[in-house]
Motif scaffolding. Structure first.
Motif, short mmCIF file in Angstrom:
data_model
loop_
_atom_site.label_atom_id
_atom_site.label_comp_id
_atom_site.label_asym_id
_atom_site.label_seq_id
_atom_site.Cartn_x
_atom_site.Cartn_y
_atom_site.Cartn_z
N CYS A 65 -43.14 2.28 33.98
CA CYS A 65 -42.54 1.57 32.95
C CYS A 65 -43.08 1.79 31.53
O CYS A 65 -42.91 2.00 30.62
CB CYS A 65 -42.31 0.17 33.09
N ILE A 66 -44.77 1.85 31.95
CA ILE A 66 -45.73 1.95 30.96
C ILE A 66 -45.44 3.52 30.14
O ILE A 66 -45.39 3.57 29.00
CB ILE A 66 -46.89 1.90 31.27
N ILE A 67 -45.10 4.40 31.12
CA ILE A 67 -44.90 5.83 30.54
C ILE A 67 -43.83 5.99 29.81
O ILE A 67 -43.87 6.78 28.82
CB ILE A 67 -44.98 6.79 31.93
N ILE A 68 -42.71 5.44 30.50
CA ILE A 68 -41.47 5.62 29.73
C ILE A 68 -41.33 4.79 28.42
O ILE A 68 -40.95 5.62 27.25
CB ILE A 68 -40.29 5.01 30.57
N SER A 69 -42.09 3.62 28.21
CA SER A 69 -42.04 2.78 27.06
C SER A 69 -42.86 3.66 26.07
O SER A 69 -42.62 3.66 24.73
CB SER A 69 -42.61 1.45 27.20
N THR A 70 -43.81 4.46 26.36
CA THR A 70 -44.95 5.07 25.55
C THR A 70 -44.27 6.08 24.98
O THR A 70 -44.11 6.51 23.95
CB THR A 70 -46.33 5.57 26.15
N LEU A 71 -43.32 6.94 26.04
CA LEU A 71 -42.60 8.22 25.56
C LEU A 71 -41.63 7.59 24.58
O LEU A 71 -41.11 8.60 23.75
CB LEU A 71 -42.19 8.81 26.70
N LEU A 72 -40.92 6.58 24.66
CA LEU A 72 -39.93 6.31 23.96
C LEU A 72 -40.24 5.82 22.44
O LEU A 72 -39.38 5.44 21.31
CB LEU A 72 -38.85 5.08 24.66
N LEU A 73 -41.69 5.44 22.23
CA LEU A 73 -42.24 4.75 20.97
C LEU A 73 -41.84 5.99 19.88
O LEU A 73 -41.96 7.44 20.25
CB LEU A 73 -43.44 4.65 21.00
N THR A 74 -41.71 5.89 18.53
CA THR A 74 -41.64 6.58 17.76
C THR A 74 -43.03 7.20 17.36
O THR A 74 -44.01 6.45 17.65
CB THR A 74 -40.90 5.97 16.28
N PRO A 75 -43.17 8.25 16.61
CA PRO A 75 -44.49 8.62 16.24
C PRO A 75 -45.32 7.61 15.68
O PRO A 75 -44.82 6.87 14.72
CB PRO A 75 -44.27 9.89 15.36
N ARG A 76 -46.52 7.46 15.68
CA ARG A 76 -47.47 6.57 15.11
C ARG A 76 -47.77 6.80 13.67
O ARG A 76 -47.95 7.90 13.08
CB ARG A 76 -49.01 6.61 15.63
N PRO A 77 -47.27 5.77 12.94
CA PRO A 77 -47.79 6.13 11.52
C PRO A 77 -48.77 6.35 10.91
O PRO A 77 -49.98 5.68 11.90
CB PRO A 77 -47.22 4.53 10.88
N SER A 78 -49.07 6.88 10.03
CA SER A 78 -50.49 7.31 9.67
C SER A 78 -51.44 6.26 9.29
O SER A 78 -52.75 6.35 9.44
CB SER A 78 -50.24 8.32 8.47
N HIS A 79 -50.89 4.99 8.90
CA HIS A 79 -51.79 4.20 8.52
C HIS A 79 -52.14 3.17 9.75
O HIS A 79 -52.94 2.13 9.55
CB HIS A 79 -51.41 3.10 7.31
N TYR A 80 -51.68 3.57 10.95
CA TYR A 80 -52.03 2.73 12.10
C TYR A 80 -53.23 3.65 12.86
O TYR A 80 -52.98 4.69 13.05
CB TYR A 80 -50.95 2.52 13.35
N SER A 81 -54.16 2.94 13.25
CA SER A 81 -55.31 3.76 14.21
C SER A 81 -54.70 4.12 15.40
O SER A 81 -53.91 3.63 15.97
CB SER A 81 -56.67 2.81 14.05
N ARG A 82 -55.51 5.14 16.09
CA ARG A 82 -55.49 5.40 17.56
C ARG A 82 -55.66 4.23 18.35
O ARG A 82 -55.03 3.84 19.41
CB ARG A 82 -56.19 6.48 17.92
N TRP A 83 -56.42 3.24 18.04
CA TRP A 83 -56.86 2.24 18.72
C TRP A 83 -55.57 1.24 18.80
O TRP A 83 -55.41 0.63 19.98
CB TRP A 83 -57.89 1.26 18.18
#
Length: 178
Positions: free
Chosen positions: A111-129
């Motif tokens: 479930c973690i893997i699938i939900s992570t793959l379904l996320l849209t690309p991280r916006p530039s103003h959000y950190s990797r953290w």
């Protein structure tokens, strides 16, 4: 899905609980569905049996499964007494429980893997953290299943059983502005 957003974190948590309780109150519609299924001649017998079964099982599971999974692995060892604790089943029960929980953990990782793959690309103003913290939140799934799943469902269904009508409550939504 309807999401809660209040002025504070704890108010949001409280509102989420109340919202889950309101949804679990939907079990009041089971008699209406049963009466409608029995009365309607156009519904086939297999649907008259399966639809109500799945509805009843779903509301029952909502309130009980998380608690059963949490308690039943070890409960027989505490309540069984000396006679039960001397059996092969009592000796094997922790290992069986561990195996089942490990398999469940595998499902959680999927479930973690699938939900992570379904996320849209991280916006530039959000950190990797921020992205990492979204994955770390999955650690709390067992707790949230109980706090925001089982407990509100049992609360609502107990109120329904005792005739304590909850009334209608609209979920508070607050838009956070920068």
């Amino acid at each position: 899905m309807d999401s809660c957003a209040a002025e504070s974190f704890w108010q949001t948590v409280f509102n989420q609980y109340k919202q889950q309780r309101r949804w679990a109150w939907g079990s009041e519609n089971i008699p209406y569905l049963l009466f409608g299924c029995i009365k309607n001649k156009k519904i086939s017998l297999d649907k008259k049996i399966s639809y109500p079964f799945f509805l009843i099982e779903g509301f029952w599971a909502w309130g009980t499964n998380a608690l059963l999974i949490f308690f039943l692995g070890w409960l027989p060892l505490f309540l069984g007494g000396r006679e039960f604790n001397a059996t092969v089943l009592a000796y094997s029960l922790p290992n069986i429980t561990q195996l089942l929980m490990t398999i469940s953990l595998g499902g959680l990782f999927i479930c973690i893997i699938i939900s992570t793959l379904l996320l849209t690309p991280r916006p530039s103003h959000y950190s990797r953290w921020k992205s990492f913290s979204m994955i770390v939140q999955w650690i709390f799934v067992p707790v949230t299943f109980i706090v925001f799943g089982a407990i509100p469902a049992i609360d609502a269904q107990t109120r329904l059983m005792l005739g304590k009508y909850m009334g209608f409550w609209v979920t508070e939504k607050v838009r956070k502005t920068k």
